[in-house]
Design an enzyme around this catalytic site. Structure first.
Site, mmCIF file in Angstrom:
data_model
loop_
_atom_site.group_PDB
_atom_site.id
_atom_site.type_symbol
_atom_site.label_atom_id
_atom_site.label_comp_id
_atom_site.label_asym_id
_atom_site.label_seq_id
_atom_site.Cartn_x
_atom_site.Cartn_y
_atom_site.Cartn_z
ATOM 1 N N HIS A 86 0.767 -0.879 0.055
ATOM 2 C CA HIS A 86 0.010 -0.089 -0.244
ATOM 3 C C HIS A 86 1.103 1.002 -0.129
ATOM 4 O O HIS A 86 0.423 2.406 -0.215
ATOM 5 C CB HIS A 86 -0.792 0.316 1.443
ATOM 6 C CG HIS A 86 -1.851 -0.864 1.329
ATOM 7 N ND1 HIS A 86 -3.147 -0.748 1.416
ATOM 8 C CD2 HIS A 86 -1.910 -2.146 0.907
ATOM 9 C CE1 HIS A 86 -4.392 -1.916 0.868
ATOM 10 N NE2 HIS A 86 -3.796 -2.273 0.680
ATOM 11 N N HIS A 249 -2.124 -12.551 -2.566
ATOM 12 C CA HIS A 249 -3.297 -13.139 -1.491
ATOM 13 C C HIS A 249 -2.692 -14.799 -1.004
ATOM 14 O O HIS A 249 -3.797 -15.273 -0.786
ATOM 15 C CB HIS A 249 -4.517 -13.251 -2.140
ATOM 16 C CG HIS A 249 -5.397 -11.553 -2.042
ATOM 17 N ND1 HIS A 249 -6.143 -11.383 -2.825
ATOM 18 C CD2 HIS A 249 -4.530 -10.690 -1.635
ATOM 19 C CE1 HIS A 249 -6.207 -9.971 -2.822
ATOM 20 N NE2 HIS A 249 -5.182 -9.754 -2.234
#
Length: 731
Positions: A86, A249
């Site tokens: 992020h 993920h």
């Protein structure tokens, strides 16, 4: 309480005049804001950093749970991966802003975005290491290193890592993070199936896309469309996109243990005693098994602290059924799967695999599905692609490879690093430079042409991601040679002149056996410098414009074509160019030519005086789009005088609107009524805006003539060398 006891809120100037052009972005992160002082050189500090010791400390930290913020699955690695992702993932190609290079995720607005809930804790978990290494290790480097080391610790063979990111100490207050009045406001950034520029995230407060689907609608195919667009806006192709999602993920989980109504305010809005930590969660313990970030409760893999194929295997193996998280958000459960996913805190519990709508996009989009299934069959290809995509994600705003530092910089050079061929020849010397200046001035090219071409080449640089600039001479090559603002039709006639001068010089040096050559990239800049010197001489000033040879010529194979197509300017106030003068709204300053002038100046790292003096100089030099007279407020174009400012501030001239869009204006003599000048908004703003006028007055004054020339030369030299990292980086 009566009316007299209510104290009104004190107002900032911007509250009274919200549509006033704000110049603060040109004053941000000055040397006085850095607590280490003016002499601090982070790049030099890195040389004495023991990187391997930092890596060892990180690996130990990741497996040492803290009571105040427990680690899912006993490992902080997934949290650090999310922090790194992020930090880097807010990058967008259209202006190069966002990204990881300055550690700005620590500040508003990014630390307060809903997509970053919990990352304030990740940063605090890293504080012991930042405290230990101090000025030798920036937050920006530590944040990216933490995620990269986490990947390595959990089984990924990483592609490499570079140090060299310098911290800022105040937030980026650019208004281009979004115009929405609230976070997660839906699809307002979409217009006619595309995403409003320069944004990459589909909603304010997100990094990429809404994980529930478009606007919260659980539509995997619609999510795939958003993902493709958002990732492309961040410079990622389909293969890199699938690898990043599937690889990222493979680790960790989403958090949505209970209702979102218990979530407290963001860090900036939280109470003083929380000491900068935000999003306190008033549900049960509010942490560990009761934590809340996205409101989704999803674990993708049965080995969430180990890299592997399980995410992809589960994605295609099971049938997925829509369900609601404990917070009522859309997510998917593998209805035909056994409970094979471990609980992060209770070793006796198991869960079914779960996915996000954005995950199912990789299965239901035919292109993504084909790539994902290929990765399933070729695990090593998947790991290599993920590792390279991660390296790109976390390094793409660092500039060319010459800016990379440390023992783990990969040998491979990537197209997104704007590679350049090595210089295999000797540099020209002072006598050569003098001779070449003479040839350039006698070449038939005018002062406006020489200046405009040099500016077009050098001012393509943007410091946000250290891309563009004069080194490489990319203005010669596709697609920059087709940018409208670069005068493609003129370049076809101008470039052969430089090529002939180069050929003649290089052949002469070869016959003499000197080993010297000159590049077109150097000649373009040298031509501009020679023109500025000549223009100053015509104004009565003998100045030498600094010139540092050493630029090389890129070849077409060195060009990241799709990137440079995407970043073609639609506005450049320095050249008085605005692609569509009908497109802006004068009632919204952030759509106007004058705003985009300031925006461009910020990307060029210019101060308010530097921006001002460059505008005044470029105008009197006649270096305007299509060499039109707009803003050339002198009867002697090509002479470096302060007449732009003198005539702009002349009270004997009255300015009047000249088109229905209020882009073009005409200046009339107040006595005779005859027209004297034409100018655009990007010109008149220097007489209208009180801060800009104050600087313009310095240069318009009778004693400002020489200062104007000297300041213009200094600012010109700065822009010509913004991308000369070969001169700036330590050996």
């Amino acid at each position: 309480m009566n009316e007299e006891t209510i104290k009104p809120r004190k107002r900032w100037i911007t509250d009274w005049w919200p549509n006033k052009l704000n110049l603060k972005v040109l004053r941000q992160n000055c040397e006085t804001s850095n607590p280490y002082g003016r002499d601090y050189d982070y790049i030099s500090e890195i040389k004495s950093l023991d990187v391997d010791a930092v890596i060892r400390d990180l690996k130990e930290l990741m497996k040492t749970p803290q009571d105040w913020w427990p680690a899912d699955f006993g490992h902080y690695g997934p949290l650090f991966i999310r922090l790194s992702w992020h930090s880097a993932g807010s990058y967008r190609i259209h202006d190069g802003r966002g990204g990881a290079r300055n550690g700005s995720i620590r500040f508003s607005p990014r630390i307060n975005w809903p997509d970053n809930i919990g990352l304030d804790k990740a940063i605090r978990l890293l504080w012991p290491l930042k405290k230990k290494y101090g000025k030798k290790l920036s937050w920006a480097d530590l944040i990216i290193l933490a995620g990269t080391v986490a990947l390595e610790d959990m089984g990924v063979e990483i592609a490499g890592f570079s140090l060299g990111r310098e911290d800022i100490y105040e937030p980026d207050e650019s208004p281009d993070w979004g115009a929405e009045e609230q976070m997660l406001s839906g699809k307002k950034r979409f217009k006619e199936g595309t995403l409003e520029k320069p944004y990459a995230a589909t909603e304010m407060g997100l990094i990429y896309v809404n994980p529930e689907g478009p606007g919260g609608n659980p539509d995997p195919k619609g999510s795939a469309e958003e993902i493709r667009l958002a990732f492309a806006r961040m410079g990622m192709n389909d293969e890199e996109t699938v690898a990043l999602i599937a690889g990222g993920h493979a680790f960790g989980k989403c958090h949505g243990a209970g209702p979102g109504k218990h979530l407290g305010p963001d860090p900036a809005s939280s109470s003083l005693e929380q000491m900068g930590l935000g999003w306190s969660y008033g549900y049960k313990t509010g942490k560990g098994p009761h934590a809340y970030t996205s409101g989704l409760e999803v674990i993708w893999s049965s080995t969430p602290t180990k890299f592997g194929l399980q995410y992809l295997q589960f994605l295609f193996k099971y049938e997925w059924e829509l369900e609601r998280s404990p917070d009522g958000k859309h997510q998917w459960v593998a209805k035909d799967a056994p409970e094979i996913v471990p609980d992060p805190y209770d070793p006796q519990k198991r869960h079914k695999p779960r996915m996000l709508t954005a995950d199912l996009a990789l299965r239901f989009d035919p292109v993504y599905a084909q790539i994902a299934q290929r990765f399933l069959k070729n695990p090593k290809e998947f790991e290599n692609t993920f590792a390279k995509a991660w390296f790109k994600l976390t390094h793409r705003d660092m500039g060319p490879k010459s800016c990379y530092m440390g023992p783990y910089v990969p040998k491979e050079e990537f197209i997104w690093q704007d590679p350049l061929p090595p210089r295999g020849y000797e540099l020209i010397d002072a006598e050569d430079i003098k001779d070449l200046k003479k040839k350039l001035l006698e070449s038939g090219l005018s002062i406006p042409q020489l200046v405009y071409t040099a500016w077009s080449s050098a001012a393509s640089y943007r410091h946000s991601d250290r891309r563009g600039g004069a080194n490489g001479g990319r203005i010669r090559l596709h697609p920059m040679n087709q940018w409208e603002v670069n005068h493609p039709e003129h370049l076809q006639k101008i470039l052969p002149v430089y090529e002939e001068i180069q050929r003649s010089f290089n052949e002469l040096q070869e016959s003499r056996g000197t080993g010297k050559k000159v590049s077109i990239a150097d000649l373009i800049v040298l031509g501009g410098c020679a023109a500025v010197e000549e223009a100053a001489r015509r104004a009565g000033y003998n100045v030498e414009v600094p010139f540092s040879p050493g630029r090389v010529d890129a070849r077409e194979e060195h060009i990241d074509v799709e990137f440079y197509k995407e970043i073609e300017p639609f506005a450049d106030g320095f050249r008085n160019y605005f692609k569509d003068p009908t497109s802006f709204d004068e009632g919204d300053v952030y759509t106007t030519p004058e705003y985009f002038l300031v925006d461009r100046a910020q990307l060029l790292t210019l101060t308010v005086p530097e921006m001002t003096v460059l505008i005044g100089g470029l105008r009197v030099l006649g270096a305007t789009y299509r060499y039109e007279p707009h803003g050339v407020l002198t009867d002697h174009p090509g002479v470096l005088t302060n007449e732009f400012f003198v005539h702009l501030l002349d009270m004997g001239v009255e300015w009047k609107q000249a088109d229905p869009h209020r882009y073009l204006f005409r200046g009339y003599d107040r006595k005779t009524g005859s027209q004297r000048w034409t100018a655009t908004r990007a010109d008149l703003i220097f007489g209208h805006h009180e801060e800009l006028r104050a600087v313009a007055e310095v240069y318009a004054a009778d004693d400002g003539k020489e200062k104007f020339v000297l300041d213009f030369v200094e600012a010109w030299n700065k822009v010509m060398n913004l991308d000369r990292f070969d001169l700036k980086m330590p050996s």
